[in-house]
Design an enzyme around this catalytic site. Structure first.
Site, PDB file in Angstrom:
ATOM      1  N   ARG A   1       2.712 -19.637 -31.028  1.00 31.91           N
ATOM      2  CA  ARG A   1       4.081 -19.514 -31.513  1.00 31.91           C
ATOM      3  C   ARG A   1       4.786 -18.281 -31.422  1.00 31.91           C
ATOM      4  NH1 ARG A   1       2.479 -21.010 -37.340  1.00 31.91           N
ATOM      5  NH2 ARG A   1       0.960 -19.463 -36.852  1.00 31.91           N
TER       6      ARG A   1
ATOM      7  N   ASP B   1      16.547   0.363 -47.636  1.00 33.56           N
ATOM      8  CA  ASP B   1      16.073   0.153 -46.310  1.00 33.56           C
ATOM      9  C   ASP B   1      17.234   0.637 -45.321  1.00 33.56           C
ATOM     10  OD1 ASP B   1      13.582  -0.826 -47.291  1.00 33.56           O
ATOM     11  OD2 ASP B   1      13.856  -2.727 -46.652  1.00 33.56           O
ATOM     12  N   ASN B   2      16.890   1.066 -44.157  1.00 32.44           N
ATOM     13  CA  ASN B   2      17.976   1.355 -43.574  1.00 32.44           C
ATOM     14  C   ASN B   2      17.780   0.889 -42.097  1.00 32.44           C
ATOM     15  OD1 ASN B   2      19.321   2.875 -45.334  1.00 32.44           O
ATOM     16  ND2 ASN B   2      18.182   4.799 -44.804  1.00 32.44           N
TER      17      ASN B   2
ATOM     18  N   ARG C   1      19.733  10.852 -32.830  1.00 34.19           N
ATOM     19  CA  ARG C   1      20.080  10.926 -34.082  1.00 34.19           C
ATOM     20  C   ARG C   1      19.193  11.848 -34.863  1.00 34.19           C
ATOM     21  NH1 ARG C   1      23.256   6.303 -36.081  1.00 34.19           N
ATOM     22  NH2 ARG C   1      23.236   4.741 -34.298  1.00 34.19           N
TER      23      ARG C   1
ATOM     24  N   HIS D   1      17.627  15.157 -39.398  1.00 38.52           N
ATOM     25  CA  HIS D   1      18.146  14.752 -40.773  1.00 38.52           C
ATOM     26  C   HIS D   1      17.239  15.038 -41.833  1.00 38.52           C
ATOM     27  CE1 HIS D   1      21.121  12.068 -38.500  1.00 38.52           C
ATOM     28  NE2 HIS D   1      21.509  13.261 -38.439  1.00 38.52           N
TER      29      HIS D   1
ATOM     30  N   LYS E   1       9.948   8.640 -45.559  1.00 39.12           N
ATOM     31  CA  LYS E   1      10.730   7.436 -44.671  1.00 39.12           C
ATOM     32  C   LYS E   1       9.366   6.894 -43.966  1.00 39.12           C
ATOM     33  CE  LYS E   1      14.748   9.909 -43.750  1.00 39.12           C
ATOM     34  NZ  LYS E   1      15.644  10.563 -42.422  1.00 39.12           N
TER      35      LYS E   1
ATOM     36  N   HIS F   1      13.907  14.679 -39.830  1.00 40.71           N
ATOM     37  CA  HIS F   1      13.452  13.647 -39.040  1.00 40.71           C
ATOM     38  C   HIS F   1      14.710  13.419 -38.256  1.00 40.71           C
ATOM     39  CE1 HIS F   1      13.172   9.134 -38.389  1.00 40.71           C
ATOM     40  NE2 HIS F   1      12.198   9.456 -37.856  1.00 40.71           N
TER      41      HIS F   1
ATOM     42  N   TYR G   1      13.978   1.779 -41.260  1.00 39.42           N
ATOM     43  CA  TYR G   1      12.905   2.546 -42.208  1.00 39.42           C
ATOM     44  C   TYR G   1      13.496   2.228 -43.507  1.00 39.42           C
ATOM     45  CZ  TYR G   1      16.724   6.154 -42.552  1.00 39.42           C
ATOM     46  OH  TYR G   1      17.715   6.904 -42.848  1.00 39.42           O
TER      47      TYR G   1
ATOM     48  N   ASP H   1      25.570  16.185 -35.725  1.00 42.02           N
ATOM     49  CA  ASP H   1      24.631  16.828 -35.351  1.00 42.02           C
ATOM     50  C   ASP H   1      24.498  17.729 -34.383  1.00 42.02           C
ATOM     51  OD1 ASP H   1      23.517  14.917 -36.962  1.00 42.02           O
ATOM     52  OD2 ASP H   1      22.900  13.351 -35.538  1.00 42.02           O
TER      53      ASP H   1
END
Ligand code: DWN
Ligand code: ZN
Length: 622
Positions: free
Chosen positions: A26, A50-51, A61, A64, A73, A120, A133, A170
């Site tokens: 499956r 949760d992101n 990105r 940070h 994280k 990160h 994450y 950034d």
């Protein structure tokens, strides 16, 4: 998430894991998160957010991090592929300033644990990537920081085929050298599930609202970061001032009470400390004003402080941990500008009723900046029995230096380590007393923020306290009292490990002696009543194994404690009238620091032949 392989431990505390994936016709199945599994790997955090993001190829990105509310994280890729980078920003870590990069993809399903204290970021390698994450703290834009992705010192080897696509923020991140980093060690949490079994019930704060981690364990000094080791243990202890409702569950939260001495800066501290929100909240039951002695002590101190600012235009007096406003009410009565800072709602309300302006907050650098911005610098900052209660004491010291006027005075009182050791006052050790200060440790702590100890005087309160006076370096001549107190501490052997071994031995002797005496009285059919459901008594009763079999009830004049049970030992707490009416012969004086006041109030008990059982400095019946 069954982790089948720890692939990498490239940086201190960081983990790259491979979960077990079940394939069949499956498709496949795997657990993306499993609290117990992670706890088995030493990750005891509770995840609160949760992101999820989707980004096109070459989007970068990062890097940070949040300087406060640092987020751990647990990261993975749902579709596509990224090059994921973490940079260790914890100054106390052996891998501080080092980076690591890992390929995370929907295909390899690797999960990376990036602990709090790291920056990160990631670069998308596939056409699109979906990244997910879990975070251990909430997003806090005011604390969010960025480090430039291509900083020359970090020299991260991004696998780039073209210049990356960056957000404006950034692209403008500061260099690593200029970036704010974590100078204090970030304390690792202990297993939460094990200690919250089942959790304590408090009105107004449900157990599930106890934030994680419930207990933090320090392996390094909370001020100078030198490694620390406990020199003894008082065993598992409940929260000292969570009196229990008889109708409620009697299971309770515990932590291990084990003190340590920092061999470098001399700071005496607890290794395990419950989160302050569990201690100081809307049900905090200690009201300074329950003692006449303390009320007149604080009145006297307030007069001295008012005298210090006489002649100053619009003086401003700030009290940290203002409790029920016993001290500041004297300042408020004179209409002198003041502010009490108090996180526990129960006592803050009582202070407001006395006309004391009170801010319900924990004190630290952030609160200090806010107060200075909104109300200006303080002429006097005062704190009684609170600085030693705050595990982030370095942040408190920084806050004091921020808020204090250039020629301002910071003065505080705390139980003295010399007295605790000399008199074997082991019951001064409990969750709220994260630190027990020596003069030496106070000098070392405040020197870090440019404050100098200019005077220290003895106070008889709480079994022997010291009142410290500090100013900015060189502002006032240093009184002889400082050198004398330091010499006295050397003489007592406060820097010597053997002193603490001997203290531990004496504690065990008191424990055995007290228990033996109470058992003997019980066998002889003598009821024993306790006096003063103090925070201190929690350590005594739980360490010595004393419960309602050996002590029938405890008399206490705090309405909020009456009708409740003592934490852990579950001895009923009754109003002092119950004591007067019991017609008994033996009383265990748990509020021994208020002996004179209590003996005065209970003179009739003595007159009819009543005896007091003391256990500090040794077990005695008087
Ligand atoms: O640092 C702290 C000190 C200042 O106060 C806090 N962490 C918590 C608290 O510690 P404590 O509970 O050991 O403080 P006390 O002042 O020894 O507590 C006295 C207790 O005895 C209170 O519950 C009130 C009670 N009491 C009483 O019933 N009759 C006190 C007096 C004087 C009395 O006459
Ligand atoms: Zn230290």
């Amino acid at each position: 998430m069954t982790v089948v392989q720890i692939i990498h431990r490239s940086l201190q505390d960081l983990l790259l894991m491979k979960p077990q994936v079940f394939h069949d016709s499956r498709g496949f199945f795997f657990e993306t998160y499993n609290e117990r599994e992670l706890a088995g790997l030493g990750i005891h955090y509770r995840f609160v957010q949760d992101n999820y993001s989707r980004s096109r190829k070459n989007v970068l990105r990062g890097l940070h991090y949040q300087i406060r509310q640092p987020q751990g994280k647990l990261v993975r890729v749902v579709s596509g592929e990224v090059f994921d980078v973490a940079v260790d920003l914890r100054r106390s870590s052996p891998t501080f300033g080092k980076w690591t990069g890992h390929t995370l993809s929907a295909e390899n399903k690797h999960v990376l644990w990036v602990p709090p204290g790291f920056a990160h970021g990631f670069l998308v390698l596939s056409e699109w990537a979906e990244f997910e994450y879990k975070a251990t703290d909430f997003y806090a834009p005011e604390h969010e920081r960025t480090i430039l992705w291509n900083d020359a010192d970090l020299a991260i080897e991004w696998p780039l085929s073209a210049p990356p696509e960056l957000s404006e923020k950034d692209a403008r991140g500061p260099a690593f050298r200029e970036a704010e980093v974590y100078s204090e060690p970030l304390l690792a949490p202990r297993p939460v599930a094990a200690v919250l079994d089942p959790p304590v019930q408090r009105s107004g704060s449900s157990p599930s609202s106890i934030p994680s981690p419930a207990v933090t364990t320090a392996t390094r000094c909370r001020v100078c970061e030198h490694p620390i080791e406990p020199f003894m243990s008082f065993g598992q202890q409940p929260i000292a001032q969570v009196v229990v409702n008889p109708e409620e569950s009697r299971a309770h939260f515990t932590y291990e009470l084990k003190p340590a001495l920092c061999a470098s800066c001399g700071l005496f501290q607890l290794v395990d400390v419950p989160r302050p929100e569990i201690l100081f909240n809307d049900t905090y039951p200690f009201f300074t004003g329950t003692s006449q002695l303390m009320t007149s002590h604080f009145r006297g101190w307030a007069e001295e402080l008012l005298a210090r600012v006489r002649g100053v235009r619009d003086p401003f007096i700030v009290e940290i941990g203002s409790n029920d406003g016993t001290l500041l009410s004297a300042v408020a009565e004179r209409r002198v500008r003041h502010l009490g800072i108090e996180p526990a709602k129960s006592v803050a309300e009582a202070a407001r009723q006395k006309g004391v302006t009170t801010l319900e907050a924990f004190f630290g650098q952030e609160t200090a900046q806010r107060i200075r911005r909104e109300q200006g610098p303080a002429d006097i900052i005062v704190a009684a029995n609170v600085i030693a209660h705050i595990s982030s004491v370095a942040d408190v010291a920084a806050g004091i230096a921020t808020l204090l006027k250039d020629d301002g005075v910071f003065t505080f009182e705390a139980v003295s380590l010399a007295d605790v050791i000399r008199n074997t006052e082991f019951d001064q050790l409990y969750d709220e007393h994260v630190f027990t200060f020596s003069v030496r440790a106070v000098c070392n702590l405040f020197q870090r923020v440019g404050l100098e100890l200019v005077d220290v005087t003895r106070e008889a309160t709480h079994g022997g306290s010291l009142r410290y006076v500090l100013t900015r370096q060189g502002r006032l001549p240093v009184a002889d009292t400082v050198a004398a107190a330091l010499e006295e501490e050397r003489h007592l052997g406060l820097e010597d490990a053997k002193t603490y071994q001997a203290f531990a031995q004496r504690c065990a002797e008191i424990r055995d002696g007290l228990r033996e005496l109470l058992e003997k009285l019980h066998k002889q059919g003598h009821p024993v009543i306790g006096y003063g459901a103090t925070a201190k008594s929690t350590t005594v009763l739980n360490y010595c194994g004393v419960d309602s079999r050996l002590v029938e009830f405890i008399a206490d004049n705090t309405p909020m404690k009456q009708g409740k049970l003592t934490p852990g030992s579950h001895i009923p707490i009754r109003p002092p009238q119950a004591f007067a009416e019991r017609n008994h012969e033996y009383t265990l004086l748990l509020a021994w620091n208020h002996r004179a006041e209590i003996e005065r109030k209970e003179a009739a008990y003595r007159q009819r032949g009543g005896k007091w059982i003391l256990y500090i400095p040794t077990v005695a019946v008087v």
